[in-house]
Design a protein around this motif. Structure first.
Motif, mmCIF file in Angstrom:
data_model
loop_
_atom_site.group_PDB
_atom_site.id
_atom_site.type_symbol
_atom_site.label_atom_id
_atom_site.label_comp_id
_atom_site.label_asym_id
_atom_site.label_seq_id
_atom_site.Cartn_x
_atom_site.Cartn_y
_atom_site.Cartn_z
ATOM 1 N N LYS A 93 5.138 13.659 2.120
ATOM 2 C CA LYS A 93 5.353 12.545 3.040
ATOM 3 C C LYS A 93 4.745 11.318 2.386
ATOM 4 N N ILE A 94 5.528 10.252 2.241
ATOM 5 C CA ILE A 94 5.091 9.026 1.586
ATOM 6 C C ILE A 94 5.336 7.859 2.539
ATOM 7 N N ILE A 95 4.335 6.996 2.673
ATOM 8 C CA ILE A 95 4.483 5.787 3.491
ATOM 9 C C ILE A 95 4.238 4.584 2.589
ATOM 10 N N THR A 145 0.837 -1.202 0.000
ATOM 11 C CA THR A 145 0.000 0.000 0.000
ATOM 12 C C THR A 145 0.869 1.249 0.000
ATOM 13 N N ILE A 146 0.286 2.340 -0.504
ATOM 14 C CA ILE A 146 0.962 3.639 -0.582
ATOM 15 C C ILE A 146 0.036 4.702 -0.004
ATOM 16 N N PHE A 147 0.552 5.463 0.930
ATOM 17 C CA PHE A 147 -0.163 6.652 1.413
ATOM 18 C C PHE A 147 0.758 7.846 1.260
ATOM 19 N N ALA A 148 0.232 8.930 0.733
ATOM 20 C CA ALA A 148 1.070 10.113 0.497
ATOM 21 C C ALA A 148 0.306 11.395 0.786
ATOM 22 N N ASP A 149 1.061 12.397 1.195
ATOM 23 C CA ASP A 149 0.526 13.742 1.437
ATOM 24 C C ASP A 149 1.470 14.734 0.773
ATOM 25 N N LEU A 150 1.003 15.396 -0.281
ATOM 26 C CA LEU A 150 1.781 16.416 -0.989
ATOM 27 C C LEU A 150 1.231 17.785 -0.632
ATOM 28 N N LYS A 151 2.128 18.731 -0.352
ATOM 29 C CA LYS A 151 1.699 20.068 0.057
ATOM 30 C C LYS A 151 2.399 21.150 -0.753
ATOM 31 N N ASN A 152 1.743 22.291 -0.837
ATOM 32 C CA ASN A 152 2.314 23.520 -1.390
ATOM 33 C C ASN A 152 2.494 24.486 -0.224
ATOM 34 N N VAL A 153 3.676 24.505 0.357
ATOM 35 C CA VAL A 153 3.917 25.340 1.536
ATOM 36 C C VAL A 153 4.245 26.771 1.134
ATOM 37 N N LEU A 154 5.232 26.936 0.234
ATOM 38 C CA LEU A 154 5.638 28.266 -0.212
ATOM 39 C C LEU A 154 5.320 28.515 -1.685
ATOM 40 N N HIS A 155 4.929 27.479 -2.409
ATOM 41 C CA HIS A 155 4.743 27.598 -3.851
ATOM 42 C C HIS A 155 3.279 27.389 -4.221
ATOM 43 N N ALA A 185 0.629 6.812 -7.998
ATOM 44 C CA ALA A 185 -0.185 6.383 -6.865
ATOM 45 C C ALA A 185 -0.084 7.377 -5.708
ATOM 46 N N CYS A 186 1.094 7.967 -5.522
ATOM 47 C CA CYS A 186 1.268 8.984 -4.481
ATOM 48 C C CYS A 186 0.359 10.178 -4.729
ATOM 49 N N ARG A 187 0.300 10.627 -5.964
ATOM 50 C CA ARG A 187 -0.557 11.779 -6.288
ATOM 51 C C ARG A 187 -2.030 11.435 -6.068
#
Length: 349
Positions: A210-212, A192-202, A335-337
Motif C-alpha cells: 500500500k503506497i500513499i 511525501t511517500i508512505f508505504a507498507d510492504l508485506k509478505n502475506v504468502l511468500h 523511498a517506499c522501501r
C-alpha cells in the motif's frame, strides 16, 4: 523502420516481444537464451537462435536489443549491449535501484546508443481514461486517485519468488502502478511517500503493498496491490469536487462517472434511521440525487512503443519513455522501501 531487434532471454516476455514487435514493423533478427530448448524455439519461430548474449551481440545485423532476463541481470546486460554498439531496451524495472540505472545510462551515453524501458502500461486504456478525466477537468478539482490491483491467485512464479533475482511485486507491478500515477500528473511533485510492504504468502519477497503519495497539486494517490485478496475492489477510483470516476477492472471500460443530480446546500433537518443508527451525513441519497455518465472514449495502441523507439533510432521522434522518468519511478520505489522499513512517511521532492 530501421529497428533490427535481438531478444536476450526467450522466456515468456521474450516470446511476447517476438510476436508483438513485427506488428509494429520491427524486424526481429533472433533471440538468445542459455536454455537449449528455448534456442530451438526461436529457430522454430523463424528467427535466429543464439546460445549466449555475447553471440547475439556479435551479430552485426542487430542494432537494438531488448532485455527480457531476470531483473538482477539488467545492468550487466545493458552495459554489455551498449559497449557492443546496440540500442538498449530493458524490460521493467530498468534496474534494481537508481545507482544501477545511472551506470547503465552513462554506458549508453558514452556509446552513443539509445536507451529506454518497456513501460507498456502507459498505453493502458483504463489508466488513460483516468488521465483524460484529470487533465480535462471532467471531475473538477481532483483530490484523490485510487489505483488498485488485486488477484486471488496467491503465489508468484519462477524467479519472481527470490530476492536475489529482483523478485517480488514491487519490482514486478509496483513499477507500473507508480509510473502510471507519475505519468498521469507529470508536472506535480511528490511531497511525501508512505508505504507498507508485506509478505502475506511468500517468505522472501513482497506480495502486498500500500503506497500513499501526497502530491503538491492537492491530489493524494493511493496505490494498493495484492496477490491474495479474494474479492476485488475497483481498479480505479478518482474523485473531484464535480464528480467521481470508477473503473472496475484492469484494461476495462466497465465503469462510469457519477455526479450529483442536485448538490445539496445543506443537510436535511430530519435524522434518517439506518442499520448503523441515526445519521444525517450518511443517510441514503434520494432518487435522482446521483446521476451516471459513460466514461470518455480513449484511443490507444501499445504497439506505439515500438514505433516510437524505431523513430527515435532514425532521429525522427522524441523518446516517449524517457530515462529521467524511469529514474524518478525507481527513486519513489526506494523511498517506499525505506518508509515500510521505518514505518514513517518520507519527504520526497
Amino acid at each position: 523502420m530501421s529497428m533490427k531487434l535481438g531478444i536476450i532471454g526467450f522466456g515468456g516476455m521474450g516470446k511476447f516481444h517476438s510476436k508483438q514487435a513485427p506488428k509494429a514493423g520491427v524486424t526481429v533478427i533472433g533471440a538468445a537464451d542459455i536454455k537449449e530448448e528455448r534456442v530451438q524455439e526461436a529457430i522454430e519461430a523463424g528467427i535466429k537462435g543464439y546460445h549466449s548474449a555475447d553471440e547475439l551481440l556479435a551479430d552485426p545485423e542487430i542494432n537494438t536489443v531488448i532485455l527480457t532476463v531476470p531483473n538482477h541481470l539488467h545492468k550487466e546486460m545493458a552495459i554489455k549491449a551498449a559497449k557492443a554498439g546496440k540500442n538498449v531496451i530493458t524490460e521493467k524495472p530498468a534496474a534494481l535501484n537508481v545507482a544501477e540505472l545511472d551506470e547503465m545510462t552513462k554506458a549508453c551515453e558514452e556509446a552513443g546508443v539509445c536507451f529506454t524501458t518497456h513501460q507498456n502500461r502507459r498505453w493502458d486504456r483504463d489508466m488513460l481514461t483516468v488521465k483524460k478525466a484529470y487533465e480535462t477537468g471532467m471531475l473538477g478539482k481532483v483530490f484523490t486517485i485510487e489505483s488498485r490491483l488485486h488477484s486471488g491467485n496467491g503465489y508468484m512464479h519462477e524467479w519472481h519468488l527470490y530476492k536475489k533475482y529482483g523478485g517480488g511485486m514491487m519490482y514486478d507491478w509496483g513499477v507500473h502502478l507508480i509510473d502510471q500515477i507519475l505519468f498521469m500528473m507529470p508536472d506535480a511533485k511528490v511531497k511525501t511517500i508512505f508505504a507498507d510492504l508485506k509478505n502475506v504468502l511468500h517468505e522472501e519477497v513482497d506480495d502486498y503493498f500500500k503506497i500513499i503519495l501526497k502530491m503538491d497539486n492537492g491530489v493524494t494517490a493511493h496505490i494498493e496491490l495484492s496477490t491474495y485478496i479474494l474479492k476485488y475492489q475497483p481498479r480505479w477510483l478518482a474523485a473531484g469536487d464535480k464528480g467521481t470516476l470508477v473503473i472496475q477492472s484492469l484494461g476495462g471500460v466497465d465503469g462510469a462517472i457519477y455526479r450529483t443530480g442536485q448538490l445539496l446546500e445543506k443537510l436535511p433537518p430530519q435524522i434518517a434511521e439506518s442499520a448503523a443508527g441515526p445519521t444525517r451525513q450518511f443517510a441514503p441519497v434520494p432518487p435522482g440525487g446521483i446521476v451516471e455518465e459513460p466514461l470518455p472514449e480513449i484511443q490507444t495502441d501499445v504497439l506505439d512503443f515500438y514505433r516510437n523507439f524505431s523513430d527515435v533510432i532514425d532521429g525522427k521522434a522524441e523518446q516517449f519513455v524517457k530515462i529521467p522518468s524511469v529514474r524518478r519511478v525507481l527513486a519513489v520505489m526506494e523511498a517506499c522501501r525505506k518508509s515500510s522499513e521505518t514505518g514513517e512517511a518520507i519527504a520526497f521532492e
